[in-house]
Design an enzyme around this catalytic site. Sequence first.
Site, mmCIF file in Angstrom:
data_model
loop_
_atom_site.group_PDB
_atom_site.id
_atom_site.type_symbol
_atom_site.label_atom_id
_atom_site.label_comp_id
_atom_site.label_asym_id
_atom_site.label_seq_id
_atom_site.Cartn_x
_atom_site.Cartn_y
_atom_site.Cartn_z
ATOM 1 N N GLN A 25 -9.528 -4.400 8.055
ATOM 2 C CA GLN A 25 -8.846 -3.474 8.952
ATOM 3 C C GLN A 25 -7.686 -4.235 9.609
ATOM 4 O OE1 GLN A 25 -8.207 -0.590 10.150
ATOM 5 N NE2 GLN A 25 -9.929 -0.013 11.474
ATOM 6 N N GLU A 57 0.822 -1.216 0.000
ATOM 7 C CA GLU A 57 0.000 0.000 0.000
ATOM 8 C C GLU A 57 0.857 1.268 0.000
ATOM 9 O OE1 GLU A 57 -3.778 -0.112 1.898
ATOM 10 O OE2 GLU A 57 -3.234 1.600 3.150
ATOM 11 N N HIS A 81 -16.937 -2.498 13.220
ATOM 12 C CA HIS A 81 -16.644 -1.077 12.994
ATOM 13 C C HIS A 81 -17.051 -0.287 14.245
ATOM 14 C CE1 HIS A 81 -17.362 2.989 11.224
ATOM 15 N NE2 HIS A 81 -16.245 2.682 10.595
ATOM 16 N N ARG A 89 -16.649 4.458 2.543
ATOM 17 C CA ARG A 89 -17.407 5.643 2.945
ATOM 18 C C ARG A 89 -16.458 6.751 3.394
ATOM 19 N NH1 ARG A 89 -20.359 5.913 8.512
ATOM 20 N NH2 ARG A 89 -18.160 6.262 9.007
ATOM 21 N N TYR A 104 -6.929 7.101 -0.284
ATOM 22 C CA TYR A 104 -7.625 8.310 -0.723
ATOM 23 C C TYR A 104 -7.902 9.176 0.497
ATOM 24 C CZ TYR A 104 -11.138 11.011 -3.338
ATOM 25 O OH TYR A 104 -11.849 12.002 -3.973
ATOM 26 N N LYS A 155 -23.641 -4.722 1.818
ATOM 27 C CA LYS A 155 -22.636 -4.039 0.976
ATOM 28 C C LYS A 155 -22.105 -4.997 -0.094
ATOM 29 C CE LYS A 155 -18.645 -2.647 3.009
ATOM 30 N NZ LYS A 155 -17.735 -1.757 3.782
HETATM 31 P P1 FAD Z 1 -19.438 1.475 5.604
HETATM 32 O O1 FAD Z 1 -19.334 0.143 5.002
HETATM 33 O O2 FAD Z 1 -20.463 2.403 5.054
HETATM 34 O O3 FAD Z 1 -19.720 1.280 7.175
HETATM 35 C C1 FAD Z 1 -19.672 2.392 8.062
HETATM 36 C C2 FAD Z 1 -20.556 2.130 9.269
HETATM 37 O O4 FAD Z 1 -21.941 2.191 8.857
HETATM 38 C C3 FAD Z 1 -20.371 0.757 9.906
HETATM 39 O O5 FAD Z 1 -20.488 0.920 11.299
HETATM 40 C C4 FAD Z 1 -21.544 -0.062 9.352
HETATM 41 O O6 FAD Z 1 -21.943 -1.109 10.219
HETATM 42 C C5 FAD Z 1 -22.629 1.009 9.246
HETATM 43 N N1 FAD Z 1 -23.611 0.729 8.193
HETATM 44 C C6 FAD Z 1 -23.350 0.363 6.918
HETATM 45 N N2 FAD Z 1 -24.511 0.203 6.243
HETATM 46 C C7 FAD Z 1 -25.508 0.497 7.116
HETATM 47 C C8 FAD Z 1 -26.938 0.547 7.023
HETATM 48 N N3 FAD Z 1 -27.561 0.254 5.867
HETATM 49 N N4 FAD Z 1 -27.651 0.903 8.111
HETATM 50 C C9 FAD Z 1 -27.031 1.208 9.289
HETATM 51 N N5 FAD Z 1 -25.677 1.206 9.432
HETATM 52 C C10 FAD Z 1 -24.940 0.847 8.364
HETATM 53 N N6 FAD Z 1 -10.416 5.943 4.833
HETATM 54 C C11 FAD Z 1 -10.024 6.941 3.997
HETATM 55 O O7 FAD Z 1 -10.389 8.100 4.228
HETATM 56 N N7 FAD Z 1 -9.238 6.694 2.906
HETATM 57 C C12 FAD Z 1 -8.810 5.445 2.588
HETATM 58 O O8 FAD Z 1 -8.105 5.259 1.595
HETATM 59 C C13 FAD Z 1 -9.195 4.354 3.449
HETATM 60 N N8 FAD Z 1 -8.832 3.085 3.174
HETATM 61 C C14 FAD Z 1 -9.267 2.055 3.980
HETATM 62 C C15 FAD Z 1 -8.920 0.736 3.645
HETATM 63 C C16 FAD Z 1 -9.324 -0.326 4.463
HETATM 64 C C17 FAD Z 1 -8.945 -1.741 4.091
HETATM 65 C C18 FAD Z 1 -10.096 -0.069 5.636
HETATM 66 C C19 FAD Z 1 -10.523 -1.198 6.527
HETATM 67 C C20 FAD Z 1 -10.466 1.238 5.957
HETATM 68 C C21 FAD Z 1 -10.070 2.310 5.134
HETATM 69 N N9 FAD Z 1 -10.431 3.635 5.416
HETATM 70 C C22 FAD Z 1 -10.026 4.657 4.579
HETATM 71 C C23 FAD Z 1 -11.218 3.950 6.625
HETATM 72 C C24 FAD Z 1 -12.748 3.941 6.361
HETATM 73 O O9 FAD Z 1 -13.084 4.956 5.452
HETATM 74 C C25 FAD Z 1 -13.467 4.153 7.711
HETATM 75 O O10 FAD Z 1 -13.252 3.050 8.553
HETATM 76 C C26 FAD Z 1 -14.939 4.516 7.662
HETATM 77 O O11 FAD Z 1 -15.340 4.927 8.970
HETATM 78 C C27 FAD Z 1 -15.890 3.390 7.248
HETATM 79 O O12 FAD Z 1 -15.794 3.158 5.907
HETATM 80 P P2 FAD Z 1 -16.535 1.877 5.239
HETATM 81 O O13 FAD Z 1 -16.346 1.975 3.797
HETATM 82 O O14 FAD Z 1 -16.174 0.650 5.942
HETATM 83 O O15 FAD Z 1 -18.077 2.273 5.605
#
Ligand code: FAD
Length: 291
Positions: A176, A17, A149, A107, A49, A165
């Site tokens: 993570q 990465e 999360h 997200r 990002y 998702k």
């Molecule tokens: P989601 O999948 O949307 O989940 C977020 C929260 O919402 C979770 O608690 C989930 O349970 C809840 N949720 C989801 N769907 C629903 C629903 N329908 N109803 C109610 N609750 C729901 N961040 C950056 O800024 N840049 C990066 O490049 C980056 N890379 C990452 C790479 C990896 C491998 C990981 C693990 C994380 C990375 N992150 C990055 C951090 C990430 O953006 C954060 O952890 C963020 O808070 C959650 O993103 P997500 O895409 O998992 O969100």
Amino acid sequence: MKIIDILKQDRVTLSLEAFPPKNDSAFDTVINAVDRMSGLRPDFMSVTYGAGGGTSKNTVKIASHVQNDLGMTALAHLTCVSSTREEVAHQLDAMRACGIENVLALRGDIPKDAAFPLPEQYRYASELVSEIKSRGDFCIGAACYPEGHTECEHKEDDIAHLKHKVDCGVDFLTTQMFFDNNVLYNFLYRIRERGITVPVVAGIMPVINGKQIARACELSGTYLPTRFKMIVDKWSDKPDAMRQAGIAYATEQIIDLIANGVRAIHIYSMNRPEVAAAIVENLSYIIGDKQ
Ligand code: FAD
């Protein structure tokens, strides 16, 4: 090449990465680190990002360098929390224009000082996944959290959200960081039981700064096993010793994962080619060119 096709191969894969610079003056330093990491011949290289401006504009630029100048498979991260649908469309067009086929749909963390969600904009990564899926032929990755999360009170709910998702069009998941492999094994069991069948890439963080990692783990709710805490307590003030211990710990974690059948390993190499190189060397008879 699409990452899902790499992950389907009957062998262990290793990815690295990079993260874009916080300001343009450090761009060349990052490119230099990326070039050195590419010499380790990872199966793909991801580029993070920065949500909300800052480093975000350089993600596609660096991923394009990986893909087109270095001839490697690039995975561009994309967050949607602070973006309009137009901005997301613009990023995806830019990726497509330079031949990037793989995107990690995220997200992003909710900004503390801004309204969320913006009207008519994204709330969850699943919405971004659906959007990317509807726009064509990208291989789509997403994040998952073996320890749950932080925003989600119950792990079962988190897994239900993850299932939704994935059903929106995710091809593979990346975890993570975690420091106790049993946490991952337990998570894999639970998600498979819930019908999540896509490949899961295990994200391993080599710890080179003890104090930083303690803070990051506190924020992300990552469990620190006693064995690991002892290492950080002992060497966090001695950077060379901490780096050596962190590399050894990450190596051991990876060996145990592979021995237990995990086939996709991602090292959070954080623009540190020397750290990635030390781990790759430690694994040279296990997954490298000496096997
Ligand atoms: P989601 O999948 O949307 O989940 C977020 C929260 O919402 C979770 O608690 C989930 O349970 C809840 N949720 C989801 N769907 C629903 C629903 N329908 N109803 C109610 N609750 C729901 N961040 C950056 O800024 N840049 C990066 O490049 C980056 N890379 C990452 C790479 C990896 C491998 C990981 C693990 C994380 C990375 N992150 C990055 C951090 C990430 O953006 C954060 O952890 C963020 O808070 C959650 O993103 P997500 O895409 O998992 O969100």
